[in-house]
Design an enzyme around this catalytic site. Structure first.
Site, PDB file in Angstrom:
ATOM      1  CG  LEU A   1      -2.012  -1.104   1.241  1.00 42.39           C
ATOM      2  CD1 LEU A   1      -2.857  -0.972   2.504  1.00 42.39           C
ATOM      3  CD2 LEU A   1      -2.875  -1.110   0.013  1.00 42.39           C
ATOM      4  CB  CYS A   2       4.090   2.175   0.133  1.00 39.63           C
ATOM      5  SG  CYS A   2       4.949   0.609  -0.070  1.00 39.63           S
ATOM      6  N   GLY A   3       2.343   2.528  -3.110  1.00 41.02           N
ATOM      7  CA  GLY A   3       2.588   2.907  -4.489  1.00 41.02           C
ATOM      8  C   GLY A   3       3.717   2.111  -5.129  1.00 41.02           C
TER       9      GLY A   3
END
Length: 288
Positions: free
Chosen positions: A87-89
């Site tokens: 969930l951090c690109g």
């Protein structure tokens, strides 16, 4: 066209997702500020130590391989720092792409070391054996974690399992930008063509001799650079997650607006249809 019930269900689902991403953004923002402060405090020390260490190493007379390197580079160790969570690109993807590209550029065999569950899973999926793996601390690293990684990398070099040791990680620039970089840890001497800044005219006395001091400093030098890289990676991870969650929340809110507009149009169409049916029925009754 979807029914009103389906549209209402979709809108509620997207709103729930927006609440989750907004909460994750808030949590990441708090962690990011702490991680950013740690990076700013530690960066000057790490940069100065790297500069001084390589300047002294370039002037030392010793032929210690940890300083001067070995004549032939047959095997290269690459340590890649990723995060434990997603969930951090593109945070993990870009450093892993940089690692793969660097491995392909090497003419020697490559020994892979991974830190972070995302990197470990990536290399295992590709069936790339790992000499060492570390996880469980990427979002809030401690110096002891850097010591474990640094000692493991130094051990690979001392045992001649690697003739050069490189570190690949995301250098923190700002919350939206993390730049993947490749840094050589061992040997400590500057790479060919690399300029080393020195303090001209400054006399240095080494007690005992400079070679002995450097041999003692090298493990600490490696641990310091790994520690700084872990801090940079942690700040970049939280910044990337904060940015990704903000974008996700904004997109969810835009989708809610779009679905709401569709629902209003569907409701208007339904009302118009019902009015038309009532009018048609009334006309039929009047004609009968």
């Amino acid at each position: 066209m979807a029914s009103l019930r389906d549209l209402k269900r979709q809108i509620q689902s997207v709103k729930n997702i927006a609440k989750v991403t907004d909460a994750l953004q808030a949590v990441s923002a708090v962690k990011f500020r702490k991680a950013e402060a740690r990076v700013k405090r530690a960066r000057p020390y790490a940069e100065n130590m790297e500069e001084v260490m390589r300047a002294i190493a370039s002037k030392a007379s010793t032929r210690n391989p940890m300083l001067a390197g070995r004549g032939e580079v047959r095997r290269v160790a690459v340590a890649t720092l990723t995060s434990d969570r997603g969930l951090c690109g593109s945070f993990n993807a870009q450093v892993l792409r940089r690692t793969v590209r660097f491995r392909e550029q090497q003419g020697a065999d490559t020994v892979q070391v991974a830190s972070g569950r995302k990197g470990i899973a990536f290399f295992r999926f590709r069936r790339i054996p790992l000499a060492e793996s570390y996880s469980g601390f990427t979002d809030d690293p401690a110096y002891e974690d850097a010591q474990r990684i640094g000692r493991g990398l130094t051990r690979l070099f001392e045992r001649e399992e690697a003739d050069e040791v490189y570190l690949v990680y995301n250098r923190f620039v700002n919350p939206a930008v993390q730049r993947p970089v490749v840094m050589r840890l061992l040997p400590a001497a500057p790479e060919d063509g690399e300029e080393v800044e020195t303090v001209s005219g400054a006399p240095f006395d080494f007690i005992p001799d400079a070679d002995t001091i450097l041999r003692r400093l090298i493990p600490q030098y490696v641990e310091t650079l790994v520690w700084q890289a872990l801090l940079e990676s942690a700040a970049g991870e939280h910044g990337a997650r904060m940015t990704a969650m903000k974008n996700a929340t904004d997109n969810a809110n835009e989708l809610v607006d779009t679905l709401t507009l569709q629902m209003n149009k569907a409701r208007q169409a339904q009302i118009t249809r019902e009015i038309s049916e009532i009018a048609a029925g009334a006309e039929a009754l009047a004609a009968g």
